[in-house]
Design an enzyme around this catalytic site. Structure first.
Site, PDB file in Angstrom:
ATOM      1  N   CYS A 292      50.918   1.087  86.619  1.00 35.00           N
ATOM      2  CA  CYS A 292      51.117   0.633  88.208  1.00 35.00           C
ATOM      3  C   CYS A 292      49.960   0.428  89.008  1.00 35.00           C
ATOM      4  CB  CYS A 292      52.103   1.770  88.493  1.00 35.00           C
ATOM      5  SG  CYS A 292      53.774   1.566  88.085  1.00 35.00           S
TER       6      CYS A 292
ATOM      7  N   HIS B 114      58.058  -0.297  86.966  1.00 32.52           N
ATOM      8  CA  HIS B 114      57.748   0.840  86.395  1.00 32.52           C
ATOM      9  C   HIS B 114      59.100   1.361  85.325  1.00 32.52           C
ATOM     10  CE1 HIS B 114      55.823   4.588  85.394  1.00 32.52           C
ATOM     11  NE2 HIS B 114      57.077   5.178  85.377  1.00 32.52           N
TER      12      HIS B 114
ATOM     13  N   HIS C 286      51.869  -3.421  72.693  1.00 32.21           N
ATOM     14  CA  HIS C 286      50.405  -3.665  72.130  1.00 32.21           C
ATOM     15  C   HIS C 286      50.723  -5.269  71.381  1.00 32.21           C
ATOM     16  CE1 HIS C 286      48.908   0.610  72.588  1.00 32.21           C
ATOM     17  NE2 HIS C 286      50.075   0.710  72.486  1.00 32.21           N
TER      18      HIS C 286
ATOM     19  N   HIS D 132      54.864  -0.486  77.427  1.00 31.56           N
ATOM     20  CA  HIS D 132      53.964  -1.555  77.265  1.00 31.56           C
ATOM     21  C   HIS D 132      53.972  -1.688  75.659  1.00 31.56           C
ATOM     22  CE1 HIS D 132      52.170   2.806  76.676  1.00 31.56           C
ATOM     23  NE2 HIS D 132      51.282   2.138  75.576  1.00 31.56           N
TER      24      HIS D 132
ATOM     25  N   THR E  75      51.130   7.394  74.707  1.00 28.40           N
ATOM     26  CA  THR E  75      50.142   8.141  75.803  1.00 28.40           C
ATOM     27  C   THR E  75      50.091   7.805  76.993  1.00 28.40           C
ATOM     28  OG1 THR E  75      48.341   6.625  75.193  1.00 28.40           O
ATOM     29  CG2 THR E  75      48.509   8.654  73.819  1.00 28.40           C
TER      30      THR E  75
ATOM     31  N   HIS F  41      54.324   4.296  81.021  1.00 31.17           N
ATOM     32  CA  HIS F  41      54.648   2.961  81.624  1.00 31.17           C
ATOM     33  C   HIS F  41      55.029   2.028  80.318  1.00 31.17           C
ATOM     34  CE1 HIS F  41      54.581  -0.159  84.959  1.00 31.17           C
ATOM     35  NE2 HIS F  41      54.743  -0.802  83.906  1.00 31.17           N
TER      36      HIS F  41
END
Ligand code: AMP
Ligand code: ZN
Length: 115
Positions: free
Chosen positions: A7, A46, A103, A101, A96, A99
């Site tokens: 964030c 978020h 890759h 995500h 880890t 929020h």
């Protein structure tokens, strides 16, 4: 979420190399790249993890995230040779940062199975 690292990147409170941004999505280079091209693509909203996605998120936000991933893969010139899109969810999934995500990894031959 004031204490969320990603964030803070969305709000430009901490620096990141942003490679794509629209009203719903931000994408930036991973600080510890695991491939020659390694971008993290996140919704600005978020959402703690993949497991926290609501039906509304899946209809109204995730399509923007996936559209962005497609576009960034083309921009990074890894579209034709191939790449990997990964989401680590929760403790056992190896997440880890809390929020959600995705890759986007490319630029080298990726192996399977993952560790
Ligand atoms: P995950 O292990 O799936 O939760 O992925 C978190 C990712 O965030 C890791 O690949 C980290 O290298 C990356 N990361 C952590 N802090 C930063 C940061 N400040 N800027 C960019 N990437 C980060
Ligand atoms: Zn957050």
């Amino acid at each position: 979420m004031s204490d969320c690292l990603f964030c803070k990147i969305v709000n430009k409170e901490i620096p990141a190399t942003i490679v794509y941004e629209d009203n719903y999505v931000v994408a930036f280079n991973d600080i510890s790249p695991q491939a020659p091209k390694h971008v993290l693509v996140i919704p600005k909203k978020h959402i703690a993890s993949f497991d926290h996605l609501t039906e509304e998120d899946n209809k109204e936000i995730i399509p923007y995230v996936f559209t962005a991933i497609n576009k960034i893969a083309k921009d990074l010139d890894i579209s034709e040779e191939g790449y990997r899109v990964v989401n680590n969810c929760g403790k056992m999934g190896g997440q880890t940062v809390g929020h959600i995500h995705f890759h986007l990894l490319g630029g080298r031959q990726l192996m399977w199975p993952p560790g």
